[in-house]
Motif scaffolding. Structure first.
Motif, mmCIF file in Angstrom:
data_model
loop_
_atom_site.group_PDB
_atom_site.id
_atom_site.type_symbol
_atom_site.label_atom_id
_atom_site.label_comp_id
_atom_site.label_asym_id
_atom_site.label_seq_id
_atom_site.Cartn_x
_atom_site.Cartn_y
_atom_site.Cartn_z
ATOM 1 N N ASP A 180 -5.495 64.683 112.264
ATOM 2 C CA ASP A 180 -6.113 66.008 112.248
ATOM 3 C C ASP A 180 -6.149 66.621 113.649
ATOM 4 O OD1 ASP A 180 -6.448 65.634 109.582
ATOM 5 O OD2 ASP A 180 -8.602 65.241 109.647
ATOM 6 N N SER A 181 -6.370 65.798 114.672
ATOM 7 C CA SER A 181 -6.398 66.313 116.053
ATOM 8 C C SER A 181 -5.029 66.848 116.455
ATOM 9 C CB SER A 181 -6.830 65.202 117.018
ATOM 10 O OG SER A 181 -8.152 64.783 116.748
ATOM 11 N N ARG A 182 -3.977 66.128 116.092
ATOM 12 C CA ARG A 182 -2.632 66.590 116.429
ATOM 13 C C ARG A 182 -2.318 67.917 115.751
ATOM 14 N NH1 ARG A 182 1.065 61.041 116.008
ATOM 15 N NH2 ARG A 182 0.431 60.162 118.038
ATOM 16 N N ARG A 183 -2.753 68.054 114.516
ATOM 17 C CA ARG A 183 -2.508 69.308 113.811
ATOM 18 C C ARG A 183 -3.259 70.458 114.470
ATOM 19 N NH1 ARG A 183 0.058 68.962 109.000
ATOM 20 N NH2 ARG A 183 -0.753 71.014 108.392
ATOM 21 N N ARG A 184 -4.496 70.206 114.864
ATOM 22 C CA ARG A 184 -5.259 71.269 115.534
ATOM 23 C C ARG A 184 -4.626 71.633 116.876
ATOM 24 N NH1 ARG A 184 -9.476 67.668 114.262
ATOM 25 N NH2 ARG A 184 -10.458 68.153 112.269
ATOM 26 N N ASN A 185 -4.237 70.620 117.641
ATOM 27 C CA ASN A 185 -3.642 70.870 118.955
ATOM 28 C C ASN A 185 -2.290 71.565 118.852
ATOM 29 O OD1 ASN A 185 -5.837 69.594 120.159
ATOM 30 N ND2 ASN A 185 -4.830 67.596 120.220
ATOM 31 N N VAL B 123 -2.630 74.227 110.436
ATOM 32 C CA VAL B 123 -3.875 74.202 109.674
ATOM 33 C C VAL B 123 -4.356 72.765 109.550
ATOM 34 C CG1 VAL B 123 -3.412 76.292 108.370
ATOM 35 C CG2 VAL B 123 -2.535 74.118 107.523
ATOM 36 N N ALA B 124 -5.659 72.562 109.676
ATOM 37 C CA ALA B 124 -6.258 71.233 109.603
ATOM 38 C C ALA B 124 -7.704 71.379 109.162
ATOM 39 C CB ALA B 124 -6.182 70.530 110.952
ATOM 40 N N PRO B 125 -8.264 70.349 108.541
ATOM 41 C CA PRO B 125 -9.670 70.413 108.143
ATOM 42 C C PRO B 125 -10.572 70.547 109.370
ATOM 43 C CG PRO B 125 -8.545 68.549 107.110
ATOM 44 C CD PRO B 125 -7.636 69.074 108.165
ATOM 45 N N PRO B 126 -11.763 71.135 109.209
ATOM 46 C CA PRO B 126 -12.704 71.204 110.323
ATOM 47 C C PRO B 126 -13.098 69.809 110.799
ATOM 48 C CG PRO B 126 -13.687 72.034 108.286
ATOM 49 C CD PRO B 126 -12.268 71.780 107.999
ATOM 50 N N VAL B 127 -13.479 69.703 112.065
ATOM 51 C CA VAL B 127 -13.837 68.408 112.651
ATOM 52 C C VAL B 127 -14.966 67.753 111.868
ATOM 53 C CG1 VAL B 127 -14.727 67.258 114.722
ATOM 54 C CG2 VAL B 127 -13.102 69.147 114.942
#
Length: 430
Positions: free
Chosen positions: A227-232, A236-240
């Motif tokens: 998920d961190s890689r997708r956000r960076n 689109v990625a789920p919220p933290v």
């Protein structure tokens, strides 16, 4: 829609775009949620739109537990719950085997007796006078069952025979092969401790905690990094908060399972610890989830199930994928047969492969796998297997007759198929 450099995958995405766009209407808001509150609202909208996922089967499992606990206070005891997991392992594995063919819109009616034949091959190689190493006997049994599935797949893809007819013939034919090997009324005992410990053995209390923490740690690290890689990367990625909640949920589930398994359930001698068979089912679940959800092969399976003509035009080899799915289905059934033989410490002609396959199909469909193809996950099969095991176990505690168990299971299956059909009709209408 995510892009890819693979021309075949891109073509599949393009040709199946109408169906995927319809699904994306329910999925996109959830993926683009920036806060946990937005995610919850999107999830509620998704459920209202007919995309309930595993929610119905989880709710059903809770209701079944409450019902049988109210009828018999022993149902939710540690001893019975662990016994339920061990009993349900065969149903879960067979249900996962059915997922492969159901995703294609096909069916495999032979898996019950293919599983039995896998157990027979292993037992024959282990018995006194043959004395093969346990791991070689298991490997040969699994190769044999995979070959049976590949044979079914070739008949279906190369000759064009319906899977219903081919696997129905397999149900009868492989039962005959079992009788031929064992003889009428034959029983082959299994005296190998390693094989018998698959279902009767367990980890120590300390090892159970360590294994659970390692599994949760690996899951948490993978989820967080992904998920961190997708956000960076700006994807689109789920919220933290959702990522943290998922990891915490897995941790809580692991702690509950280990606490139950580490409770003494012995009568004469103490029996504590996580059964080996639970780890085996988990390993198969992780492997098949990765294969279907993270590989090109899995993407092609879903594409064929959703729109076979579009997949064919995109260059996907329908015959190869279908044959491979039938081989993997029978391979998984072989694992179930080994677990079945381990639990009984023997194999015999009394194996009821017909009932096993009906329970397998029921478990997969109850868990959320569509009979129409293109929708379902191995995790759904595991949940469905738990439902079947809970019904069978609970009615067994009540002393109900076999006919009552079959009628109740049939009603649950009918309800699941009805929900599947109505959900599919709703999605088509939109």
């Amino acid at each position: 829609m995510a892009t890819t450099d693979d021309p075949q995958v891109s073509a599949v995405e393009e040709l199946t775009a109408p169906k995927e766009d319809a699904a994306a209407m329910a999925v996109a808001p959830e993926l683009m949620a920036q806060t946990f509150g937005e995610y919850v609202r999107a999830w509620i909208a998704r459920v209202r739109g007919g995309e309930a996922g595993a929610l119905p089967v989880i709710a059903g499992l809770i209701l079944i537990s409450i019902l049988f606990q109210s009828l018999n206070s022993k149902f939710l005891t540690a001893g019975n719950l662990v016994n339920l997991l061990i009993q349900g392992a065969v149903y879960m594995l067979l249900a996962m085997s059915e997922v492969y063919v159901l995703l294609l819109g096909e069916i495999d009616l032979s898996s019950g007796y293919v599983a039995g034949l896998g157990g027979v091959v292993m037992a024959e190689l282990l018995k006194q006078g043959t004395d093969w190493p346990w791991w070689v006997a298991i490997l040969v049994a699994l190769v044999a069952t995979a070959a049976i599935g590949a044979f079914h797949g070739l008949l279906i893809t190369r000759i064009g025979l319906p899977s219903f007819v081919v696997t129905l013939a397999g149900l009868l034919g492989w039962q005959g092969v079992m009788l031929l090997i064992l003889g009428q009324g034959g029983v082959v005992p299994i005296n190998n401790n390693v094989v018998n410990d698959i279902t009767s053995g367990q980890l120590t209390v300390a090892a159970s905690w360590i294994v659970m923490l390692v599994i949760v740690g690996l899951y948490g690290a993978r989820a967080w990094v992904r998920d961190s890689r997708r956000r960076n990367s700006g994807l689109v990625a789920p919220p933290v908060s959702l990522t943290v909640l998922r990891i915490a949920g897995v941790l809580v589930a692991g702690v509950v399972v280990v606490l139950i398994c580490n409770t003494n359930r012995g009568v004469v001698t103490p029996i504590k610890g996580l059964p080996w068979v639970v780890l085996l089912v988990l390993a198969v679940l992780v492997a098949w989830t990765a294969l279907l959800g993270r590989t090109k092969f899995g993407r092609y399976v879903y594409a064929i199930g959703g729109n076979p003509e579009a997949a064919r035009r995109a260059g996907v080899s329908l015959s190869f994928i279908r044959t491979a799915c039938f081989a993997l289905a029978s391979f998984t059934a072989g694992i179930a047969g080994i677990v079945y033989a381990s639990r009984l410490r023997s194999v015999s002609t009394s194996i009821d492969g017909g009932t096993l396959v009906l329970y397998a199909v029921a478990a997969a469909v109850i868990g959320g796998t569509s009979l129409f193809g293109g929708r379902g996950k191995p995790a759904h099969a595991v949940l469905g297997g738990l439902v079947i095991a809970a019904i069978d176990n609970g009615m067994g505690l009540q002393g109900y007759s076999a006919y009552v168990r079959f009628i109740v299971t049939a009603l649950v299956l009918l309800a699941a198929v009805t929900i599947d059909a109505l959900t599919r009709r709703g999605r088509t209408a939109r």
